[in-house]
Design an enzyme around this catalytic site. Structure first.
Site: not given
Ligand SMILES: NC(=O)c1ccc[n+]([C@@H]2O[C@H](COP(=O)([O-])OP(=O)(O)OC[C@H]3O[C@@H](n4cnc5c(N)ncnc54)[C@H](OP(=O)(O)O)[C@@H]3O)[C@@H](O)[C@H]2O)c1
Length: 258
Positions: A148, A144
């Site tokens: 990133k 991961y």
């Molecule tokens: N939360 C944090 O602390 C954080 C910090 C820095 C960066 N980010 C980044 O922000 C982004 C969004 O994450 P989030 O925090 O909002 O987490 P989240 O609520 O778990 O959302 C992740 C999203 O990615 C989708 N996804 C995962 N695998 C997929 C696949 N195989 N095909 C299509 N869609 C897929 C999921 O949709 P489905 O499961 O419905 O497919 C969901 O809508 C990610 O790139 C993450 O790395 C998050």
């Protein structure tokens, strides 16, 4: 009417992007696997013309279906947001799982960026979800963290490449954000409740900062939240690489709760 395609729109940051963009008058195409959540999102979006596409971005056929959707309806803004992690020792986890993370976080993002930029016109924009782990790698999630770092570097290079075309590219780097991310990464064992509130942002805060930066179109990398900006600026300077990795190894350590 401008058209935005948001991947990973079924929850968390992507869902919030869809909501805030629709409020700003965009027509939104929401992409993810969980169709019921996408349907529910569509009913919550203000404005008209929104649609969704249920697609698995780990599957080349799913990525191709999203690219085809961008071909059919010109896209002015692509938010490459879908991504996930697992907090498991690399050598003990399944190789297929680690390859899947790379396929979703980097492979799909690369392919969709290529399709998007091929049809982009001046004024259009591409936002790629990186993370502060691009600068502060967390050893408990090596694939991961590396994914990133790839996204941040890729976005910076594209920012420079696309400037003369008038297309803006942003690498967006949130820190800990209140979404389902930690639950997914820990297999439901933690939701990150014990993380300090000062280090945590809501998806609304992250997306508001991202959209404010999108209006200014200045920076290739946007780190959200003052505490995250402070950590990214200071930690690599004041700590040796050895100390930095030892410090960040605490995150995801099974001996300590997240
Ligand atoms: N939360 C944090 O602390 C954080 C910090 C820095 C960066 N980010 C980044 O922000 C982004 C969004 O994450 P989030 O925090 O909002 O987490 P989240 O609520 O778990 O959302 C992740 C999203 O990615 C989708 N996804 C995962 N695998 C997929 C696949 N195989 N095909 C299509 N869609 C897929 C999921 O949709 P489905 O499961 O419905 O497919 C969901 O809508 C990610 O790139 C993450 O790395 C998050």
């Amino acid at each position: 009417m401008k058209h935005a395609l948001v991947t990973g729109a079924s929850s968390g940051i992507g869902r919030e992007f869809a909501l805030q963009l629709a409020r700003r008058g965009y027509r939104v195409t929401a992409v993810a696997r969980r169709e019921p959540l996408l349907r529910e999102l569509l009913s919550a979006l203000p404005g008209e013309g929104h649609d969704y596409l249920a697609a698995d971005l780990a599957d080349p056929a799913g990525v191709a279906a999203v690219a085809a959707r961008m071909q059919d309806a010109r896209c002015h803004l692509l938010i490459n947001n879908a991504g996930y992690s697992v907090l498991q020792p690399f050598y003990q986890s399944g190789l297929a799982l680690q390859q899947d993370i790379l396929a979703v976080n980097c492979g799909a993002l690369l392919t969709l960026s290529h399709h998007f930029l091929g049809q982009a016109q001046p004024g259009d924009a591409l936002v790629n979800l990186s993370s502060i782990v691009a600068d502060l790698p967390t050893p408990a999630q090596p694939v991961y963290s590396a994914s990133k770092a790839f996204i941040a570097s890729f976005s910076e290079c594209l920012w420079q490449e696309q400037r003369d075309r008038g297309v803006y590219v942003m690498g967006l780097c949130p820190g800990v954000t209140e979404t389902g991310f930690i639950q997914t990464a820990t297999g439901g064992e933690s939701a990150g409740e014990s993380l300090p509130a000062a280090l945590t942002q809501t998806p609304a805060e992250v997306v508001s900062e991202a959209l404010a930066a999108l209006e200014k179109r200045h920076k290739p990398i946007v780190v959200t939240g003052w505490a995250n900006r402070l950590m990214v600026a200071l930690m690599p300077r004041v700590l040796s690489r050895f100390r930095l990795l030892r410090t960040l190894a605490v995150i995801g350590d099974p001996e300590r709760a997240l």
